[in-house]
Scaffold this motif. Structure first.
Motif, PDB file in Angstrom:
ATOM      1  N   LEU A 173       0.843  -1.089  -0.042  1.00 54.89           N
ATOM      2  CA  LEU A 173      -0.066   0.009  -0.069  1.00 54.89           C
ATOM      3  C   LEU A 173       0.917   1.194   0.075  1.00 54.89           C
ATOM      4  CD1 LEU A 173      -3.003  -1.029   2.339  1.00 54.89           C
ATOM      5  CD2 LEU A 173      -3.019  -0.978  -0.032  1.00 54.89           C
ATOM      6  N   LYS A 174       1.984   1.431   0.816  1.00 50.20           N
ATOM      7  CA  LYS A 174       2.832   2.566   0.820  1.00 50.20           C
ATOM      8  C   LYS A 174       3.463   2.618  -0.573  1.00 50.20           C
ATOM      9  CE  LYS A 174       4.946   2.930   5.451  1.00 50.20           C
ATOM     10  NZ  LYS A 174       5.985   2.596   6.173  1.00 50.20           N
ATOM     11  N   GLN A 175       3.944   1.347  -1.011  1.00 54.17           N
ATOM     12  CA  GLN A 175       4.662   1.575  -2.478  1.00 54.17           C
ATOM     13  C   GLN A 175       3.512   2.209  -3.406  1.00 54.17           C
ATOM     14  OE1 GLN A 175       5.906  -2.374  -3.661  1.00 54.17           O
ATOM     15  NE2 GLN A 175       6.297  -1.796  -5.728  1.00 54.17           N
ATOM     16  N   TRP A 176       2.292   1.745  -3.475  1.00 54.26           N
ATOM     17  CA  TRP A 176       1.261   2.251  -4.431  1.00 54.26           C
ATOM     18  C   TRP A 176       1.098   3.700  -4.270  1.00 54.26           C
ATOM     19  CZ3 TRP A 176      -3.373  -1.886  -4.897  1.00 54.26           C
ATOM     20  CH2 TRP A 176      -2.783  -3.031  -5.519  1.00 54.26           C
ATOM     21  N   SER A 177       0.752   4.002  -2.977  1.00 52.18           N
ATOM     22  CA  SER A 177       0.722   5.428  -2.818  1.00 52.18           C
ATOM     23  C   SER A 177       1.830   6.369  -3.114  1.00 52.18           C
ATOM     24  CB  SER A 177       0.495   5.735  -1.386  1.00 52.18           C
ATOM     25  OG  SER A 177       0.880   6.605  -0.904  1.00 52.18           O
ATOM     26  N   ASN A 178       3.105   5.767  -3.001  1.00 55.39           N
ATOM     27  CA  ASN A 178       4.242   6.553  -3.309  1.00 55.39           C
ATOM     28  C   ASN A 178       4.260   6.661  -5.091  1.00 55.39           C
ATOM     29  OD1 ASN A 178       5.230   7.299  -0.915  1.00 55.39           O
ATOM     30  ND2 ASN A 178       6.109   5.604  -0.673  1.00 55.39           N
ATOM     31  N   GLU A 179       4.297   5.524  -5.497  1.00 48.43           N
ATOM     32  CA  GLU A 179       4.761   5.220  -7.148  1.00 48.43           C
ATOM     33  C   GLU A 179       3.441   5.716  -7.872  1.00 48.43           C
ATOM     34  OE1 GLU A 179       6.073   1.532  -7.608  1.00 48.43           O
ATOM     35  OE2 GLU A 179       7.742   1.480  -6.230  1.00 48.43           O
ATOM     36  N   ARG A 180       2.191   5.265  -7.481  1.00 52.82           N
ATOM     37  CA  ARG A 180       1.136   5.518  -8.491  1.00 52.82           C
ATOM     38  C   ARG A 180       0.155   6.512  -7.920  1.00 52.82           C
ATOM     39  NH1 ARG A 180      -0.336  -0.765  -8.857  1.00 52.82           N
ATOM     40  NH2 ARG A 180      -2.440  -0.136  -9.107  1.00 52.82           N
ATOM     41  N   GLN A 181       0.517   7.233  -6.855  1.00 49.86           N
ATOM     42  CA  GLN A 181      -0.467   8.152  -6.422  1.00 49.86           C
ATOM     43  C   GLN A 181      -1.789   7.822  -5.837  1.00 49.86           C
ATOM     44  OE1 GLN A 181       0.501  11.823  -5.884  1.00 49.86           O
ATOM     45  NE2 GLN A 181       2.159  10.438  -5.246  1.00 49.86           N
ATOM     46  N   ILE A 182      -2.031   6.443  -5.600  1.00 52.83           N
ATOM     47  CA  ILE A 182      -3.121   6.042  -5.176  1.00 52.83           C
ATOM     48  C   ILE A 182      -3.585   6.616  -3.637  1.00 52.83           C
ATOM     49  CG2 ILE A 182      -4.629   4.043  -4.520  1.00 52.83           C
ATOM     50  CD1 ILE A 182      -2.679   2.553  -6.482  1.00 52.83           C
ATOM     51  N   SER A 183      -4.825   7.094  -3.705  1.00 54.27           N
ATOM     52  CA  SER A 183      -5.514   7.667  -2.321  1.00 54.27           C
ATOM     53  C   SER A 183      -6.085   6.500  -1.809  1.00 54.27           C
ATOM     54  CB  SER A 183      -6.543   8.666  -2.570  1.00 54.27           C
ATOM     55  OG  SER A 183      -5.983   9.681  -3.712  1.00 54.27           O
ATOM     56  N   MET A 184      -6.057   6.607  -0.474  1.00 53.16           N
ATOM     57  CA  MET A 184      -6.540   5.468   0.444  1.00 53.16           C
ATOM     58  C   MET A 184      -7.241   5.926   1.824  1.00 53.16           C
ATOM     59  SD  MET A 184      -3.351   2.853   0.379  1.00 53.16           S
ATOM     60  CE  MET A 184      -2.493   2.762  -1.224  1.00 53.16           C
ATOM     61  N   LEU A 185      -8.654   5.408   2.149  1.00 50.58           N
ATOM     62  CA  LEU A 185      -8.972   5.622   3.296  1.00 50.58           C
ATOM     63  C   LEU A 185      -9.109   4.390   3.981  1.00 50.58           C
ATOM     64  CD1 LEU A 185     -10.362   7.660   5.274  1.00 50.58           C
ATOM     65  CD2 LEU A 185     -12.599   6.839   4.263  1.00 50.58           C
ATOM     66  N   ILE A 186      -8.562   4.059   5.148  1.00 55.93           N
ATOM     67  CA  ILE A 186      -8.573   2.898   5.948  1.00 55.93           C
ATOM     68  C   ILE A 186      -8.786   2.848   7.385  1.00 55.93           C
ATOM     69  CG2 ILE A 186      -6.588   1.219   6.311  1.00 55.93           C
ATOM     70  CD1 ILE A 186      -4.949   2.049   4.408  1.00 55.93           C
ATOM     71  N   SER A 187      -9.815   2.213   7.518  1.00 50.82           N
ATOM     72  CA  SER A 187     -10.241   2.088   9.127  1.00 50.82           C
ATOM     73  C   SER A 187      -9.609   0.894   9.685  1.00 50.82           C
ATOM     74  CB  SER A 187     -11.734   1.961   9.090  1.00 50.82           C
ATOM     75  OG  SER A 187     -12.157   0.804   8.922  1.00 50.82           O
ATOM     76  N   SER A 188      -9.295   1.105  10.613  1.00 52.30           N
ATOM     77  CA  SER A 188      -8.703  -0.268  11.475  1.00 52.30           C
ATOM     78  C   SER A 188      -8.511   0.188  13.105  1.00 52.30           C
ATOM     79  CB  SER A 188      -7.392  -0.240  10.970  1.00 52.30           C
ATOM     80  OG  SER A 188      -6.855  -1.612  11.534  1.00 52.30           O
ATOM     81  N   HIS A 189      -8.694  -0.898  13.740  1.00 53.17           N
ATOM     82  CA  HIS A 189      -8.703  -0.718  15.249  1.00 53.17           C
ATOM     83  C   HIS A 189      -7.097  -1.095  15.484  1.00 53.17           C
ATOM     84  CE1 HIS A 189     -12.714   0.142  16.478  1.00 53.17           C
ATOM     85  NE2 HIS A 189     -13.190  -0.883  15.608  1.00 53.17           N
ATOM     86  N   GLN A 190      -6.681  -1.703  14.646  1.00 50.93           N
ATOM     87  CA  GLN A 190      -5.304  -2.060  14.792  1.00 50.93           C
ATOM     88  C   GLN A 190      -4.163  -0.941  14.406  1.00 50.93           C
ATOM     89  OE1 GLN A 190      -6.510  -5.988  12.613  1.00 50.93           O
ATOM     90  NE2 GLN A 190      -4.166  -6.158  12.925  1.00 50.93           N
ATOM     91  N   LEU A 191      -4.005  -0.021  15.544  1.00 56.18           N
ATOM     92  CA  LEU A 191      -3.475   1.430  15.433  1.00 56.18           C
ATOM     93  C   LEU A 191      -1.801   1.060  15.274  1.00 56.18           C
ATOM     94  CD1 LEU A 191      -5.058   2.809  18.809  1.00 56.18           C
ATOM     95  CD2 LEU A 191      -5.948   2.776  16.488  1.00 56.18           C
ATOM     96  N   GLY A 192      -1.239   0.302  15.594  1.00 55.02           N
ATOM     97  CA  GLY A 192      -0.012   0.055  15.309  1.00 55.02           C
ATOM     98  C   GLY A 192       0.291  -0.138  13.573  1.00 55.02           C
ATOM     99  N   GLU A 193      -0.628  -0.825  13.043  1.00 53.30           N
ATOM    100  CA  GLU A 193      -0.630  -0.981  11.841  1.00 53.30           C
ATOM    101  C   GLU A 193      -0.935   0.524  10.882  1.00 53.30           C
ATOM    102  OE1 GLU A 193      -1.415  -3.199  13.694  1.00 53.30           O
ATOM    103  OE2 GLU A 193      -0.728  -5.109  13.021  1.00 53.30           O
ATOM    104  N   LEU A 194      -1.938   0.930  11.548  1.00 50.62           N
ATOM    105  CA  LEU A 194      -2.418   2.188  11.007  1.00 50.62           C
ATOM    106  C   LEU A 194      -1.146   3.252  10.716  1.00 50.62           C
ATOM    107  CD1 LEU A 194      -5.867   3.386  11.771  1.00 50.62           C
ATOM    108  CD2 LEU A 194      -4.936   2.613   9.529  1.00 50.62           C
ATOM    109  N   GLU A 195      -0.589   3.255  12.134  1.00 47.07           N
ATOM    110  CA  GLU A 195       0.625   4.286  12.211  1.00 47.07           C
ATOM    111  C   GLU A 195       1.763   3.943  11.361  1.00 47.07           C
ATOM    112  OE1 GLU A 195       0.455   6.326  16.389  1.00 47.07           O
ATOM    113  OE2 GLU A 195       1.243   4.315  16.656  1.00 47.07           O
TER     114      GLU A 195
END
Ligand SMILES: Nc1ncnc2c1ncn2[C@@H]1O[C@H](COP(=O)(O)OP(=O)(O)OP(=O)(O)O)[C@@H](O)[C@H]1O
Length: 291
Positions: A173-195
């Motif tokens: 997901l990081k790679q896609w956001s950097n290379e392909r400028q994909i926007s994302m909205l992600i909900s999660s209770h797993q705060l470490g992963e979100l961070e």
């Protein structure tokens, strides 16, 4: 760019608003974390953005077009909210069907890497009907990812993945956001992963946007220095991610390994390190405040 203006949602039969006057924007390439306690309104907001619900009032536009005004506005969206697969169709056929439905047969070559990413390649000929909860989650995730979307809406994407799967998903997901400028909205209770992933967060409380803050609050290392004199050597290392306050150097975990090595080499050469602590998880603080 996706823009949400004064969105409210009251379900028929409820005497309360599940969402009340929510405003926010998500820009191209941005990864936004959506957080909030159970029942706060996260899924409702995502469903409104995915057009599986209609707002009671307010407007959602994507690149200036009201998403509820016509069909095909969301063709480049990858959505993982409710299960969207056919339980009686094999996983691989589900993905082929989805790509055909969106006129993207040329992306059939994405199926193998996507199923390998979510660790379902071995199970590709099985039907989701007999899958475990985690496998069903990962099937839905594969469908959201396979068509090279411009915008991803992911509701609890880490549930059902093992730690290696979680790390692989974060990396891609990081790679896609950097290379392909994909926007994302992600909900999660797993705060470490979100961070590990998000640049910005919105916090929903009882249907209202209670807080919005950026990723500067992601985990960091606090290095307590023995003295604040003779620090000329580290001045060149300071940045938005490496901040000196008094005798404490606050080092964001976002920085590269080269930068970390440089900082610790400099500090070590001058025997400046008194002690090191990990800064409290900021997202957790938001959750627990007032409890
Ligand atoms: N279809 C529906 N009909 C009636 N009320 C609903 C419906 N969907 C959601 N709600 C209510 O709207 C509120 C927000 O629910 P929502 O599912 O958006 O919360 P959430 O933040 O996603 O929660 P969780 O973290 O538990 O998934 C809750 O009070 C919920 O009961």
């Amino acid at each position: 760019m996706l823009k949400i203006e004064s969105i409210s949602k009251k379900f028929v039969g409820n005497d309360f608003y599940s969402l009340k006057d929510v405003n926010m924007e998500i820009n191209k390439g941005e990864i936004v974390g959506l957080i909030g306690r159970n029942g706060a309104g996260k899924s409702t907001l995502m469903k409104l953005m995915a057009k599986s619900l209609k707002p009671t009032s307010g407007l959602i536009t994507y690149n200036g077009i009201d998403i509820h005004s016509k069909d095909n506005v969301l063709t480049d969206f990858g959505i993982m909210i409710d299960p969207v697969f056919y339980p009686e169709m094999s996983v691989i056929d589900n993905l082929k069907f989805y790509l055909r439905l969106h006129g993207k047969e040329e992306l059939f070559s994405n199926i193998e890497p996507t199923l390998k990413l979510v660790e379902l390649w071995e199970a590709r000929n099985r039907k989701p009907k007999g899958f475990s909860f985690g496998m069903k989650q990962r099937t839905a995730l594969a469908i959201a990812l396979v068509a090279e979307p411009d915008f991803l809406i992911l509701d609890e994407p880490f549930v059902g993945l093992d730690p290696i799967g979680v790390q692989k998903l974060i990396d891609i997901l990081k790679q896609w956001s950097n290379e392909r400028q994909i926007s994302m909205l992600i909900s999660s209770h797993q705060l470490g992963e979100l961070e590990a992933l998000c640049e910005r967060y919105v916090y929903i409380e009882a249907g209202q946007l209670a807080d919005a803050f950026d990723g500067a609050a992601c985990p960091s290392l606090l290095v307590y220095l023995k003295e604040t004199k003779n620090l000329e050597g580290i001045q060149s290392l300071l940045s938005d991610d490496v901040i000196l306050e008094g005798n404490v150097l606050d080092i964001s975990t976002k920085i590269t390994s080269e930068e970390i090595n440089e900082i610790f080499k400099t500090l070590g050469n001058h025997a400046l390190i008194e002690k090191i602590e990990v800064k409290e998880n900021h997202l957790k603080e938001i959750f627990t405040k007032g409890q």
